[in-house]
Design a protein around this motif. Structure first.
Motif, PDB file in Angstrom:
ATOM      1  N   THR A 217      35.615 -27.143  18.061  1.00  0.00           N
ATOM      2  CA  THR A 217      36.721 -26.363  17.912  1.00  0.00           C
ATOM      3  C   THR A 217      37.993 -26.865  17.419  1.00  0.00           C
ATOM      4  O   THR A 217      38.010 -28.257  17.418  1.00  0.00           O
ATOM      5  N   GLU A 218      38.959 -26.206  16.975  1.00  0.00           N
ATOM      6  CA  GLU A 218      40.386 -26.988  16.754  1.00  0.00           C
ATOM      7  C   GLU A 218      41.036 -27.659  17.878  1.00  0.00           C
ATOM      8  O   GLU A 218      41.332 -28.919  17.615  1.00  0.00           O
ATOM      9  N   GLU A 220      39.402 -28.898  20.248  1.00  0.00           N
ATOM     10  CA  GLU A 220      38.566 -30.175  20.640  1.00  0.00           C
ATOM     11  C   GLU A 220      38.649 -31.258  19.377  1.00  0.00           C
ATOM     12  O   GLU A 220      38.781 -32.515  19.868  1.00  0.00           O
TER      13      GLU A 220
END
Length: 377
Positions: A217-218, A220
């Protein structure tokens, strides 16, 4: 194989201490290379001051007496002489807990933690949350015999640990580890799933692989990018170095105490998440006790086997035989860690600025261990 457990006491010959002091008084110091701060490695001025304290201010005999305050033993398992601490709590029903140290560390990693686990009431915690503590020295580290041949593995260490706990009469116990211990502690559960009630890892589970990057994800990706900038990700690649030529480097570490001190200082600085100097994060005497133990036992080379007996680096994966808890999620991600672990404890915000957090934050590590193991007792 003998099942005998023999009492052990640290008694370093005075001649060895005199030799160390003599070598520290005759150092051939290099000049300082150009570059700011630690950009070229450990600064000469910093190391000279630390080495001077090691020679003139540090008290090995005092530290030796402190270490001998813990009951210590030797036993032979799988052809290996194994040194271990076995500190039983006086609290009825205490849960046995097996602690595995990291590299380049030793059982010294846990000297501030042990009392907080065996006698929590003395530190303001619930007396009933006590542990019997077992701290073995990994083969090749400190007073445990080095592996006699190639091919020594984490799984083999785990088998030795399981036999040690059986020999001590423990049928149910927890395991804990960070760094090298983060590989060993889950492996014990794989070897003895009927005996291990839970595995506690300091950090490192769920670190992304190249294959994971496209699925992150962004949030992460931002966290992962931040990790890539930290010292411990960009310092000396000890895994590659010790895979390539451990014997070559061992000459310097074994013959020069300042060479050994510089190596340890470099690694403990890189292992600081905050970038603080090692002896500002961890007690200076504790750091020097660890270095002294390596020096006085001549185990800089033999403790390198986790690297030289490997073909590459891989993050710990954990196990699914029993529940897993962590002290700190980063550098891993829970979503990824849950592929290989049954995560039941993944707190946010546990304090810690160093890789060897038990040396820096023993109160918080002890409290979190009690929290994780409370429902598993």
């Amino acid at each position: 194989m003998s099942n005998q457990i023999r009492p052990f006491r640290i008694e370093i010959p005075q001649a060895d201490l005199d030799d160390l002091a003599d070598r520290l008084s005759r150092v051939r110091w290099p000049g300082q290379l150009p570059g700011e701060d630690w950009r070229r490695g450990v600064p000469v001025a910093y190391l000279r001051e630390l080495a001077g304290y090691w020679r003139d201010g540090y008290d090995w005999r005092g530290q030796e007496s402190r270490l001998n305050g813990f009951p210590q033993f030797m036993t032979e398992i799988d052809g290996q002489d194994i040194h271990f601490l076995h500190v039983r709590s006086e609290v009825p029903g205490a849960l046995p807990l097996l602690l595995t140290h990291g590299w380049p560390n030793s059982f010294v990693e846990f000297v501030e933690l042990i009392g907080r686990l065996t006698d929590p009431g003395a530190y303001g915690a619930d007396p009933g949350d006590a542990f019997h503590v077992v701290v073995p020295s990994v083969p090749g580290f400190g007073f445990s015999a080095p592996p006699r041949g190639t091919g020594f593995t984490v799984a083999r260490v785990a088998g030795i640990w399981a036999e040690l706990m059986r020999r001590l009469g423990y049928e149910r116990y927890g395991t804990q580890g960070g760094d090298l211990g983060a590989y060993v502690a889950p492996a014990v559960a794989r070897v003895a799933p009927e005996q291990v009630v839970g595995v506690y890892v300091i950090s490192g589970l769920g670190f992304p692989t190249e294959e994971d990057l496209p699925t992150m994800t962004e949030d992460e990706r931002v966290a992962f990018a931040d990790l890539q900038t930290q010292d411990w990700m960009n310092g000396v690649d000890h895994h590659a170095l010790l895979r390539a030529a451990p014997q070559t480097f061992a000459y310097g570490w074994h013959d020069s105490p300042v060479g050994a001190l510089a190596w340890m200082t470099q690694k403990f600085k890189e292992f600081s998440v905050t970038g603080e100097l090692p002896d500002r994060t961890i007690d200076r005497d504790l750091l020097l006790t660890n270095v002294s133990l390596y020096w006085l036992t001549g185990t800089f080379g033999s403790s390198s086997w986790p690297m030289y007996d490997s073909t590459g680096f891989g993050w710990p994966e954990g196990q699914k035989a029993v529940p897993t808890g962590v002290y700190s999620g980063p550098p891993g991600f829970r979503r990824l860690a849950e592929r290989d672990n049954t995560i039941v404890h993944w707190p946010q915000g546990n304090p810690g600025g160093h890789h060897f957090v038990a040396m820096e934050q023993p109160d918080h590590v002890a409290a979190d261990l009690r929290t994780f193991f409370a429902p598993l007792r």
